[in-house]
Design a protein around this motif. Structure first.
Motif, PDB file in Angstrom:
ATOM      1  N   THR A  16      32.428  -4.243   3.744  1.00  0.00           N
ATOM      2  CA  THR A  16      33.134  -4.220   5.024  1.00  0.00           C
ATOM      3  C   THR A  16      32.235  -4.874   6.049  1.00  0.00           C
ATOM      4  O   THR A  16      31.142  -4.372   6.331  1.00  0.00           O
ATOM      5  CB  THR A  16      33.449  -2.770   5.445  1.00  0.00           C
ATOM      6  OG1 THR A  16      34.184  -2.146   4.409  1.00  0.00           O
ATOM      7  CG2 THR A  16      34.236  -2.728   6.735  1.00  0.00           C
ATOM      8  N   ALA A  18      32.126  -4.924   9.130  1.00  0.00           N
ATOM      9  CA  ALA A  18      31.770  -4.088  10.275  1.00  0.00           C
ATOM     10  C   ALA A  18      30.498  -3.292  10.004  1.00  0.00           C
ATOM     11  O   ALA A  18      29.853  -2.823  10.943  1.00  0.00           O
ATOM     12  CB  ALA A  18      32.919  -3.151  10.612  1.00  0.00           C
ATOM     13  N   ASP A  19      30.118  -3.133   8.739  1.00  0.00           N
ATOM     14  CA  ASP A  19      28.930  -2.365   8.379  1.00  0.00           C
ATOM     15  C   ASP A  19      27.681  -3.227   8.237  1.00  0.00           C
ATOM     16  O   ASP A  19      26.604  -2.711   7.957  1.00  0.00           O
ATOM     17  CB  ASP A  19      29.166  -1.616   7.065  1.00  0.00           C
ATOM     18  CG  ASP A  19      30.259  -0.569   7.189  1.00  0.00           C
ATOM     19  OD1 ASP A  19      30.464  -0.057   8.313  1.00  0.00           O
ATOM     20  OD2 ASP A  19      30.911  -0.272   6.184  1.00  0.00           O
ATOM     21  N   PRO A  37      26.302  -1.159  13.030  1.00  0.00           N
ATOM     22  CA  PRO A  37      27.491  -0.456  13.501  1.00  0.00           C
ATOM     23  C   PRO A  37      27.108   0.820  14.245  1.00  0.00           C
ATOM     24  O   PRO A  37      26.064   1.427  13.972  1.00  0.00           O
ATOM     25  CB  PRO A  37      28.266  -0.145  12.226  1.00  0.00           C
ATOM     26  CG  PRO A  37      27.297  -0.284  11.124  1.00  0.00           C
ATOM     27  CD  PRO A  37      26.229  -1.228  11.590  1.00  0.00           C
TER      28      PRO A  37
END
Length: 50
Positions: A16, A18-19, A37
């Motif tokens: 992911t 976003a991580d 994040p």
């Protein structure tokens, strides 16, 4: 994971996006910045009466 010429971690990728985390270093090799994040943290703590 990506490393610079001095074998310092520059970024770490996860499935992911976003991580993902990136790092920056100063001339002495100290970590000066990270882009990671947001992690929820406790804003208050209630202790039981002793």
């Amino acid at each position: 994971m990506a490393y610079d010429n001095l074998n310092r971690l520059l970024s770490r990728s996860y499935p992911t996006s976003a991580d993902n985390i990136t790092y920056a270093y100063d001339l002495l090799g100290r970590t000066t910045a990270t882009n990671k994040p947001a992690i929820p943290s406790a804003t208050s703590m209630t202790m039981p009466d002793a």
